[in-house]
Design an enzyme around this catalytic site. Structure first.
Site, PDB file in Angstrom:
ATOM      1  N   PRO A 142      -1.742  11.848   3.586  1.00 21.59           N
ATOM      2  CA  PRO A 142      -2.007  12.913   4.557  1.00 21.59           C
ATOM      3  C   PRO A 142      -1.963  12.401   5.997  1.00 21.59           C
ATOM      4  CG  PRO A 142      -4.014  12.352   3.326  1.00 21.59           C
ATOM      5  CD  PRO A 142      -2.903  11.572   2.723  1.00 21.59           C
ATOM      6  N   SER A 156       0.831  -1.202   0.000  1.00 16.35           N
ATOM      7  CA  SER A 156       0.000   0.000   0.000  1.00 16.35           C
ATOM      8  C   SER A 156       0.867   1.254   0.000  1.00 16.35           C
ATOM      9  CB  SER A 156      -0.891   0.000   1.243  1.00 16.35           C
ATOM     10  OG  SER A 156      -1.614   1.199   1.341  1.00 16.35           O
TER      11      SER A 156
END
Length: 224
Positions: A124, A113
């Site tokens: 973020p 990922s």
């Protein structure tokens, strides 16, 4: 790929793994899928896939599953929420990697990922807070694979969507990119990496070039 050897797929019951199963079958690859639950067995067998039962968290079961016919490559998409105890993200993948070494497998593709390892800079802070525990496990699996001596490709997709493939999925060695990508496009990229020497021993981020956020200029890796 020889006619007699299999692609061993862990994670075929759903999501990216199921899309990879479809893609491999379309390419006329012989596929052996490791399943923990019988639920998706009939569907996979109907696709012509050989199913072996076993839990990736059980090292002996994984070794047994890889015995028999020669395995040319292993693809793993396993991970996700733990039902109880250990997550599969690290331990399940570690068992698969160790069994692949013993089985003399030529290539191992790990679907990880964006946010894992150095690509943590691409996501973020609020997403990092939510995903931190799983990203740590995924990074441990990546490191174990890299240190295993196997020829590897680590593919780190961005945010996943379930719509049909767009054909705009790309991979890059630039760990700062972020964006979303459809699961079917990740599957196509995985199937390309399987037969591409350009992807060997690389960690690649996978995004849809039409669905980027933040940094949008980067160098694509050509898999052909």
């Amino acid at each position: 790929m020889t006619d007699a050897s299999y692609i061993f797929l862990a994670g075929a019951s759903r999501g990216v793994g199921r899309e990879i199963a479809k893609c491999l079958v379309e390419q006329n690859q012989k596929v052996k899928a490791l399943l923990r639950s019988e639920a998706s067995r009939p569907e996979l067998e109907a696709m012509g896939i050989t199913v072996v039962m076993g839990d990736a968290l059980d090292a002996t079961a994984v070794e047994q599953a890889m015995l028999g016919e020669p395995i040319n490559a292993v693809i793993s998409t396993i991970g996700g929420l733990p039902k109880e105890g250990d997550r599969a993200d690290y331990l399940g993948n570690k068992n698969l990697i160790d069994a692949a070494v013993k089985a003399g497998v030529q290539k191992f593709i790990l679907v990880s990922s964006i946010g894992s390892g150095e690509s943590v800079v691409a996501i973020p802070p609020q997403a990092l807070e939510t995903l931190k525990a799983v990203l740590i496990e995924k990074e441990k699996a990546e490191k174990h694979l890299i240190e295993s001596g196997l020829t590897y490709t680590v593919i780190r997709p961005g945010g996943l969507k379930s719509e049909p493939a767009t054909g705009n999925g790309v991979v890059t060695e630039d760990y700062k990119v972020a964006g979303t990508i459809h699961r079917a496009d990740v599957a196509q990229l995985v199937c390309q990496c399987l037969v591409s020497d350009a992807a060997n021993n690389k960690i690649l981020s996978a995004v849809d070039r039409q669905m980027m956020y933040g940094q949008t200029s980067f160098e694509e890796l050509s898999l052909t």
